[in-house]
Design an enzyme around this catalytic site. Structure first.
Site, PDB file in Angstrom:
ATOM      1  CG  ASN A   1      -3.459  13.880   3.399  1.00  0.00           C
ATOM      2  OD1 ASN A   1      -3.022  13.162   2.532  1.00  0.00           O
ATOM      3  ND2 ASN A   1      -4.762  12.750   3.802  1.00  0.00           N
ATOM      4  N   GLY A   2      -4.812  15.904   0.710  1.00  0.00           N
ATOM      5  CA  GLY A   2      -5.382  15.897  -0.070  1.00  0.00           C
ATOM      6  C   GLY A   2      -4.832  15.628  -1.810  1.00  0.00           C
TER       7      GLY A   2
ATOM      8  CE  LYS B   1       5.730  -1.777  -2.546  1.00  0.00           C
ATOM      9  NZ  LYS B   1       4.924  -2.793  -2.981  1.00  0.00           N
TER      10      LYS B   1
ATOM     11  CB  CYS C   1       0.390  13.497   3.406  1.00  0.00           C
ATOM     12  SG  CYS C   1       0.348  14.284   1.519  1.00  0.00           S
TER      13      CYS C   1
ATOM     14  CD1 TRP D   1       2.080   9.740  -2.429  1.00  0.00           C
ATOM     15  CD2 TRP D   1       4.356   9.236  -1.102  1.00  0.00           C
ATOM     16  NE1 TRP D   1       2.997   8.503  -2.945  1.00  0.00           N
ATOM     17  CE2 TRP D   1       4.280   8.177  -1.987  1.00  0.00           C
ATOM     18  CE3 TRP D   1       5.986   8.398  -0.624  1.00  0.00           C
ATOM     19  CZ2 TRP D   1       5.181   7.402  -2.927  1.00  0.00           C
ATOM     20  CZ3 TRP D   1       6.151   7.620  -0.919  1.00  0.00           C
ATOM     21  CH2 TRP D   1       6.113   6.579  -2.475  1.00  0.00           C
TER      22      TRP D   1
ATOM     23  CD  GLU E   1      -0.896  -8.020 -10.014  1.00  0.00           C
ATOM     24  OE1 GLU E   1       0.092  -8.379 -10.644  1.00  0.00           O
ATOM     25  OE2 GLU E   1      -0.573  -7.662  -8.466  1.00  0.00           O
TER      26      GLU E   1
ATOM     27  CD  GLU F   1       4.361 -10.810  -5.248  1.00  0.00           C
ATOM     28  OE1 GLU F   1       3.187  -9.622  -5.735  1.00  0.00           O
ATOM     29  OE2 GLU F   1       4.916 -10.247  -5.049  1.00  0.00           O
TER      30      GLU F   1
ATOM     31  CE  LYS G   1       0.600  -9.382  -6.682  1.00  0.00           C
ATOM     32  NZ  LYS G   1       0.805  -8.024  -7.121  1.00  0.00           N
TER      33      LYS G   1
ATOM     34  CG  HIS H   1      -3.359 -24.019 -28.373  1.00  0.00           C
ATOM     35  ND1 HIS H   1      -4.040 -23.893 -29.391  1.00  0.00           N
ATOM     36  CD2 HIS H   1      -4.753 -22.581 -28.022  1.00  0.00           C
ATOM     37  CE1 HIS H   1      -4.762 -23.641 -29.561  1.00  0.00           C
ATOM     38  NE2 HIS H   1      -5.368 -22.667 -29.317  1.00  0.00           N
TER      39      HIS H   1
ATOM     40  NE  ARG I   1      -1.807   9.596   6.487  1.00  0.00           N
ATOM     41  CZ  ARG I   1      -2.904   8.928   6.090  1.00  0.00           C
ATOM     42  NH1 ARG I   1      -3.546   7.713   6.372  1.00  0.00           N
ATOM     43  NH2 ARG I   1      -4.087   9.818   5.364  1.00  0.00           N
TER      44      ARG I   1
END
Ligand code: M6R
Length: 603
Positions: free
Chosen positions: A99-100, A598, A2, A73, A478, A485, A482, A501, A27
């Site tokens: 924040n936390g 996104k 946050c 957040w 992955e 993209e 990455k 194969h 944030r």
């Protein structure tokens, strides 16, 4: 994650507070609020939604020279007006932004409620103003009351507080960032420098355990016991436009480097190495005792995390499968009352994943969402939700959310297996300390990575292949996703045993092969890598320094030694860095790759 801002000085605090919140929206942006002090006490304005919405909802401008603000957040409680910060005690004598994560908030809340303090939100934060008020009611002055309250908090925090009738801000830090800004009698407290960079570039960073008292005469730094500590001022050399990214050129690189923090947040309070158990308080013991199979649904990077979770469950002896959400309507395995369907989605808004989740619910499965966004559609629609607490991810390429998803699914797999068997899996004891040290291990990878050199060395290649076995397989997928993209180069991930194969036909001296070693049948993976090397392909081994693959490979990206359940996630950080540097060399728009969004909210 946050954003916190506080301000003391001449003139009205509202404008610098709102500017600060706008600059901190990277944030968190699901709710926002401010509190300012004037002659008639503390005035609070807060609501769900972005700072823009807060601004337009403030009718009569709030007046006051001292104030605090917050952009949220969510981690505890959905993004509602009541859960937005600042939080106050009932009489609005104390206002707090935080924040936390306060781990012992349930215990504190019960104690305070038993003493007559009334709670109006679902947040962990709300215990703080009540706790300060508790000590004020007991006759303490403001500063000692704040210190007493801070002393009782367990978990991580950056806290800023003010008490009615004072021109003072109180702040403390443990595990979440906080920085002071100073300029000609005007002082700021914030989660990050961009909050106040339009006003000053002179800053002092708080360290863990610091408590600061700020008024118009200056800033006093002490430790928790009240002993003075010396912190040196610095000048920050960023322009305000760059500031959200800090010292990084792109959000993606910043988010890769945030992984030690985002992983600490993900596991905080959820593992108990001393007690030898997973402490997922989100679920009562025995919640999963009747589950007879688990189906994961997800897309893209989240699908790779889902596959990771599914393999972890299979290895823990629980029947499980991961399915692409967009294939689910035509390929869903049978569902019954004892099927658990887990939607893995960073945003919680991916249309394909929502459709699969709804189908599973219609057919009678129990549903669970693993997501980063507390108020998201998937979190609201599933029977249960588990939050990865990674903070907002701005770069389109998912990085820190993947590692947090995979770690949370590792915890969940252990927990489901324990519920089913009535006792923790045998290998849990070895896994827990390794899980706890993952943030430090990622720090090591980030500090010593040769990824940029490797990216440069192979920058003229025709295609890039990634191979892995077991839990290394989703990491290979992955790594390739990455790479493609953000570089727009051809990249593919394979199960290492599959190379022979078919894909081996593609292998040439112009196709580097990144081989991921996790400690699961590595000798076979090494043989597969050698088969590619024999056809001329350079092999880049991602493995610990003392691994036999180092002798064979053309290049080496080191990772610390750890359990096979986690090694792939360390390798993934190296691969994220390779993709980033390869894309940077090609001058690609890394944070916003062409044709991609996104969050994909259409099927
Ligand atoms: O928000 P979600 O996790 O549901 O998004 C799913 C995919 O669109 C996403 O993971 C995508 O593949 C990544 N942004 C790629 O880096």
């Amino acid at each position: 994650m946050c954003g916190i801002i506080g301000r003391v000085g001449d003139g009205n605090a509202l404008e610098p507070l709102l500017t600060g919140l706008e600059n901190l929206e990277y944030r968190g942006y699901d709710s926002a609020g401010v509190a300012v002090q004037n002659g008639s006490g503390i005035n609070v304005e807060k609501r769900s939604g972005k700072v823009e919405e807060l601004k337009s909802s403030i009718g009569e401008p709030l007046q006051g020279e001292v104030g605090i603000g917050h952009t949220r957040w969510s981690t505890h409680g959905p993004p509602t007006d009541a859960n937005a910060h600042p939080h106050t005690d009932e009489s609005e004598d104390v206002a707090v932004v935080h924040n936390g994560i306060i781990e012992n908030y349930t215990e504190l809340r019960e104690r305070l409620a038993a003493n007559g303090y009334e709670f109006t939100s679902d947040t962990d934060t709300e215990v703080i103003p009540h706790l300060v008020q508790y000590y004020l009611d007991a006759g303490y002055d403001s500063e000692p009351a704040f210190r007493q309250a801070i002393d009782e908090l367990e978990g991580s925090y950056a806290v800023t507080a003010m008490v009615s009738g004072e021109h003072v801000l109180y702040a403390a830090r443990r595990g979440s960032p906080l920085v002071v800004g100073m300029e000609d009698g005007e002082y700021f407290l914030a989660s990050d420098v961009p909050a106040f960079l339009e006003y000053t570039d002179s800053v002092i960073y708080l360290e863990d355990g610091d408590v600061v008292v700020v008024d118009e005469d200056g800033v006093e730094f002490t430790d928790l016991e009240g002993d003075p500590v010396v912190r040196e001022p610095e000048t920050v050399e960023w322009d305000p436009e760059q500031a959200g990214k800090g010292t990084y050129d792109h959000f993606m690189l910043k988010e890769i480097h945030e992984q030690p923090t985002s992983l600490s947040q993900a596991i905080e309070g959820r593992i108990d190495p001393a007690g030898g158990r997973i402490a997922l308080a989100d679920f009562e013991p025995g919640t999963f005792a009747d589950v007879d199979s688990v189906q994961f649904v997800a897309c893209g990077t989240s699908y790779h995390a889902a596959l990771y979770g599914s393999l972890a469950l299979n290895q823990a002896g629980v029947q499980s499968t991961a399915l692409l959400a967009n294939e689910y309507s035509v390929s869903a395995p049978p569902i019954d009352d004892d099927t658990l369907v887990i939607a893995v989605t960073q945003s919680g808004e991916t249309a394909d994943t929502l459709t699969a989740l709804r189908r599973a619910a219609r057919e009678g499965a129990a549903t669970l969402t693993l997501t980063n966004v507390v108020g998201s559609t998937a979190a609201r629609e599933a029977d249960d939700a588990l939050f990865i607490r990674a903070g907002p991810e701005i770069g389109v390429a998912a990085t820190k959310t993947f590692s947090s998803q995979a770690v949370m699914l590792t915890l969940l797999a252990q927990r489901i297996a324990a519920d089913l068997r009535g006792e923790p899996p045998a290998d849990l004891e070895a896994l827990l300390p390794e899980l706890e040290s993952m943030p430090a291990a990622i720090d090591d990878v980030l500090a010593g990575s040769a990824a940029k050199t490797v990216a440069r060395r192979y920058s003229d290649s025709e295609a890039y292949f990634f191979i892995g076995r077991g839990l290394g397989y989703p990491v290979a997928l992955e790594g390739a996703l990455k790479f493609k993209e953000i570089t727009y180069e051809h990249a593919e991930g394979f199960a290492s045993g599959e190379l022979k194969h078919g894909p081996l036909a593609l292998v040439t001296p112009e196709t580097p092969v990144f081989a991921i070693f996790t400690g699961q049948e590595d000798e076979k993976t090494l043989k597969n890598a050698e088969e590619a090397q024999t056809r001329g392909a350079p092999v880049i081994a991602v493995c610990p320094d003392d691994h036999p693959a180092v002798e064979v490979a053309d290049d080496h990206l080191p990772i610390p030694d750890t359990e096979p359940d986690l090694a792939g996630l360390l390798a993934n950080v190296q691969l994220q860095l390779v993709s980033y540097h390869a894309a940077d060399l090609l001058g690609r728009p890394i944070d916003k790759p062409r044709n991609l969004a996104k969050s994909v909210t259409v099927e």
